[in-house]
Structures are given as structure tokens and as C-alpha cells.
Design a protein around this motif. Structure first.
Motif, PDB file in Angstrom:
ATOM      1  N   VAL A 236       0.834  -1.211   0.000  1.00 29.47           N
ATOM      2  CA  VAL A 236       0.000   0.000   0.000  1.00 29.47           C
ATOM      3  C   VAL A 236       0.864   1.254   0.000  1.00 29.47           C
ATOM      4  O   VAL A 236       0.672   2.162  -0.822  1.00 29.47           O
ATOM      5  N   ILE A 237       1.816   1.330   0.926  1.00 33.37           N
ATOM      6  CA  ILE A 237       2.664   2.529   1.018  1.00 33.37           C
ATOM      7  C   ILE A 237       3.534   2.668  -0.231  1.00 33.37           C
ATOM      8  O   ILE A 237       3.706   3.771  -0.770  1.00 33.37           O
ATOM      9  N   GLY A 238       4.055   1.547  -0.718  1.00 29.54           N
ATOM     10  CA  GLY A 238       4.879   1.591  -1.928  1.00 29.54           C
ATOM     11  C   GLY A 238       4.092   2.046  -3.137  1.00 29.54           C
ATOM     12  O   GLY A 238       4.570   2.863  -3.938  1.00 29.54           O
ATOM     13  N   SER A 239       2.872   1.537  -3.285  1.00 33.99           N
ATOM     14  CA  SER A 239       2.031   1.914  -4.424  1.00 33.99           C
ATOM     15  C   SER A 239       1.662   3.385  -4.372  1.00 33.99           C
ATOM     16  O   SER A 239       1.707   4.090  -5.390  1.00 33.99           O
ATOM     17  N   LEU A 240       1.305   3.861  -3.183  1.00 42.42           N
ATOM     18  CA  LEU A 240       0.944   5.277  -3.042  1.00 42.42           C
ATOM     19  C   LEU A 240       2.145   6.184  -3.276  1.00 42.42           C
ATOM     20  O   LEU A 240       2.020   7.250  -3.871  1.00 42.42           O
ATOM     21  N   ALA A 241       3.309   5.755  -2.799  1.00 39.69           N
ATOM     22  CA  ALA A 241       4.517   6.547  -3.016  1.00 39.69           C
ATOM     23  C   ALA A 241       4.843   6.636  -4.504  1.00 39.69           C
ATOM     24  O   ALA A 241       5.194   7.707  -5.016  1.00 39.69           O
ATOM     25  N   ALA A 242       4.711   5.504  -5.205  1.00 35.78           N
ATOM     26  CA  ALA A 242       4.981   5.485  -6.645  1.00 35.78           C
ATOM     27  C   ALA A 242       3.984   6.362  -7.397  1.00 35.78           C
ATOM     28  O   ALA A 242       4.360   7.101  -8.316  1.00 35.78           O
ATOM     29  N   LEU A 243       2.705   6.282  -6.996  1.00 29.23           N
ATOM     30  CA  LEU A 243       1.680   7.098  -7.644  1.00 29.23           C
ATOM     31  C   LEU A 243       1.919   8.581  -7.405  1.00 29.23           C
ATOM     32  O   LEU A 243       1.789   9.404  -8.312  1.00 29.23           O
ATOM     33  N   THR A 244       2.301   8.918  -6.164  1.00 26.62           N
ATOM     34  CA  THR A 244       2.561  10.318  -5.831  1.00 26.62           C
ATOM     35  C   THR A 244       3.745  10.861  -6.615  1.00 26.62           C
ATOM     36  O   THR A 244       3.702  11.978  -7.156  1.00 26.62           O
ATOM     37  N   LEU A 245       4.817  10.064  -6.703  1.00 27.54           N
ATOM     38  CA  LEU A 245       6.000  10.494  -7.446  1.00 27.54           C
ATOM     39  C   LEU A 245       5.688  10.692  -8.926  1.00 27.54           C
ATOM     40  O   LEU A 245       6.105  11.679  -9.543  1.00 27.54           O
ATOM     41  N   SER A 246       4.922   9.764  -9.501  1.00 30.77           N
ATOM     42  CA  SER A 246       4.574   9.879 -10.918  1.00 30.77           C
ATOM     43  C   SER A 246       3.641  11.060 -11.155  1.00 30.77           C
ATOM     44  O   SER A 246       3.686  11.707 -12.211  1.00 30.77           O
ATOM     45  N   SER A 247       2.800  11.361 -10.155  1.00 31.03           N
ATOM     46  CA  SER A 247       1.878  12.493 -10.285  1.00 31.03           C
ATOM     47  C   SER A 247       2.624  13.823 -10.292  1.00 31.03           C
ATOM     48  O   SER A 247       2.237  14.765 -10.978  1.00 31.03           O
ATOM     49  N   TYR A 248       3.703  13.876  -9.504  1.00 29.78           N
ATOM     50  CA  TYR A 248       4.471  15.117  -9.415  1.00 29.78           C
ATOM     51  C   TYR A 248       5.480  15.271 -10.562  1.00 29.78           C
ATOM     52  O   TYR A 248       6.122  16.307 -10.683  1.00 29.78           O
ATOM     53  N   GLN A 249       5.626  14.220 -11.369  1.00 26.95           N
ATOM     54  CA  GLN A 249       6.549  14.326 -12.496  1.00 26.95           C
ATOM     55  C   GLN A 249       6.093  15.428 -13.447  1.00 26.95           C
ATOM     56  O   GLN A 249       4.903  15.622 -13.674  1.00 26.95           O
ATOM     57  N   GLY A 250       7.053  16.112 -13.994  1.00 27.85           N
ATOM     58  CA  GLY A 250       6.728  17.218 -14.873  1.00 27.85           C
ATOM     59  C   GLY A 250       6.149  16.793 -16.207  1.00 27.85           C
ATOM     60  O   GLY A 250       6.069  15.601 -16.524  1.00 27.85           O
ATOM     61  N   TYR A 251       5.735  17.754 -16.967  1.00 28.90           N
ATOM     62  CA  TYR A 251       5.203  17.540 -18.309  1.00 28.90           C
ATOM     63  C   TYR A 251       5.678  18.689 -19.182  1.00 28.90           C
ATOM     64  O   TYR A 251       6.064  19.756 -18.675  1.00 28.90           O
ATOM     65  N   GLU A 252       5.649  18.473 -20.470  1.00 28.73           N
ATOM     66  CA  GLU A 252       6.056  19.516 -21.415  1.00 28.73           C
ATOM     67  C   GLU A 252       5.071  19.572 -22.571  1.00 28.73           C
ATOM     68  O   GLU A 252       4.467  18.557 -22.926  1.00 28.73           O
ATOM     69  N   LEU A 253       4.951  20.741 -23.134  1.00 27.28           N
ATOM     70  CA  LEU A 253       4.178  20.895 -24.360  1.00 27.28           C
ATOM     71  C   LEU A 253       5.191  21.027 -25.493  1.00 27.28           C
ATOM     72  O   LEU A 253       5.972  21.981 -25.533  1.00 27.28           O
ATOM     73  N   ILE A 254       5.194  20.036 -26.371  1.00 27.99           N
ATOM     74  CA  ILE A 254       6.154  20.012 -27.477  1.00 27.99           C
ATOM     75  C   ILE A 254       5.410  20.255 -28.783  1.00 27.99           C
ATOM     76  O   ILE A 254       4.518  19.480 -29.156  1.00 27.99           O
ATOM     77  N   VAL A 255       5.763  21.341 -29.453  1.00 29.31           N
ATOM     78  CA  VAL A 255       5.113  21.695 -30.721  1.00 29.31           C
ATOM     79  C   VAL A 255       5.947  21.158 -31.875  1.00 29.31           C
ATOM     80  O   VAL A 255       7.134  21.460 -31.996  1.00 29.31           O
TER      81      VAL A 255
END
Length: 243
Positions: free
Chosen positions: A121-140
């Protein structure tokens, strides 16, 4: 915000009532699996103090959540994460600790099950939280644009029906399938006057780019306002080239 506060109060009160009933009214049947045990095992567990401590675990978890409730009224960015993180860590860690009060023949198995549950449970939530905070970019790109990361995709420039740079983000009404954090909204949400929309929003970081496609509405920005403006100009230029 009121919905979040109400939810936390309800959960806290529920824990307190359950804990009080188990600890002080000996309503041990409220503990999952206790009622199905044979009488000898029940007597051993009560003698070991297992159900009593389970009641105290729930009671103290509810009180702890109420103590942390005022954080929601402060400027502390991660108040929600702290509150629900406390609840999960305290309860799951408590279950592992309570395994020592299980009857001897089942104690080792109880430790294993609860420890595995804690890790998963803690590992899954930690992984989800980390992936949620990962950045994103708009590439044209030529004739297409892409948003990277979770919930990202690629779309045709020709499908853009409206492109706008907004100083303020319209009110977000509800989350349908996404990540809603104190500083970030990413995924599928309902936005006032716009309906179902795909958000990649760093909260409080104006401006915001609005992209309306044939079958999709997108809001996106970056923590850096200059980067947001750069994305907008690149997209605007490519839209003009594809007319």
C-alpha cells in the motif's frame, strides 16, 4: 475545500466511535474476523489485549486526524498529504505492531500478511505520488503538438478550433479521473463553462493556455510564466502555418 473538510471529519469521527465502542464497550465483533474465531482463540486474544489495542489504535487515529485538521486552514501546501499520510502510516504500522498480540500459532503469519500489506500500500501510493508530481512539457511539432507525461497525448494542429492565453484559470468543479494535489491538477476534470477538460495545471502560476480541439478541451501551464508564454507562441505560430 468544504467537501474535503467534511470527509476528514466524518472519517475521524467514525474511527473515534469504532475505537471507543471496541475499547470501552467491548464490541469486539466490530473487528474484522473476530466474530468468526472459535471461543478459545477469542479468549486468548482478549487476554493478550489484542482487541483492546485495536480499539485504541482506531481511537487515537481519529483523534490524530482531528488534531491535524486545522492544517487545512493554513497556507501549508501539503496539508492533505500530511493528514492522509498520517492516517495510512499510523493504521498500517499499527496493524503490524498488533501482530505481536495475535495467538502464538498465527502470530508469524499475521506479521507477514500485515507487513506485506504495509509495503504494498505505502509503496504503491509513493509510486503514484511520485509519478503524479513528475513534470510535463508541451512540445510543438510540424502539424502536431504533444503533451508529455501522465495523461499526455499527441494531437493534430489542424484540430485546434480555439487557442487562448488566459490570465486566470476558470473554476474547476470536479475531478473525474485525474490527480488533484494542492499545487497541481493533472488529468480529467470538469471546468465551469467548459465542461469536461484535460488539465495540466500548476496552481497559482498564471498565465494558462486554453486549447480547444474538436473533441477535447485542454488547459496547460508551467510554473515559469515565461515558459508558458513560449509554449503559447510556438503553438500559435504553428496554428498560423497550418491555416
Amino acid at each position: 475545500m468544504m467537501g474535503l473538510i467534511s470527509t476528514q471529519i466524518i472519517i475521524s469521527v467514525l474511527f473515534i466511535l469504532l475505537g471507543w465502542a471496541i475499547r470501552y464497550k467491548k464490541a469486539y465483533w466490530l473487528i474484522s474476523g473476530f466474530a468468526s474465531r472459535d471461543e478459545h482463540e477469542k479468549e486468548q486474544l482478549i487476554a493478550n489485549g489484542s482487541p483492546q489495542r485495536t480499539g485504541m489504535l482506531l481511537l487515537s487515529a481519529g483523534i490524530g486526524m482531528l488534531v491535524l485538521l486545522p492544517l487545512l486552514f493554513t497556507s501549508f501546501t501539503y496539508a492533505v498529504e500530511v493528514q492522509f499520510g498520517f492516517m495510512l502510516l499510523y493504521l498500517l504500522g499499527g496493524l503490524v505492531y498488533l501482530s505481536k498480540y495475535e495467538i502464538p500459532s498465527k502470530r508469524k503469519r499475521s506479521y507477514k500478511i500485515n507487513a506485506i500489506l504495509f509495503i504494498v500500500v505505502i509503496g504503491s501510493l509513493a509510486a503514484l505520488t511520485l509519478s503524479s508530481y513528475q513534470g510535463y512539457e508541451l512540445i510543438v511539432k510540424k502539424e502536431r503538438f504533444e503533451i508529455t507525461g501522465m495523461y499526455g497525448d499527441e494531437w493534430s494542429i489542424k484540430d485546434i478550433k480555439r487557442l487562448e492565453l488566459m490570465d486566470e484559470m476558470p473554476e474547476v468543479l470536479a475531478r473525474t479521473n485525474g490527480v488533484g494535489l494542492p499545487t497541481l491538477s493533472k488529468g480529467h476534470f470538469k471546468v465551469k463553462d467548459y465542461g469536461k477538460s484535460l488539465l495540466f495545471i500548476q496552481k497559482g502560476s498564471s498565465p494558462y493556455i486554453y486549447i480547444e480541439l474538436e473533441k477535447r478541451r485542454i488547459f496547460i501551464n508551467d510554473n515559469d510564466s515565461e515558459q508558458t508564454i513560449k509554449w503559447f507562441k510556438e503553438l500559435q505560430e504553428e496554428v498560423g502555418n497550418n491555416k
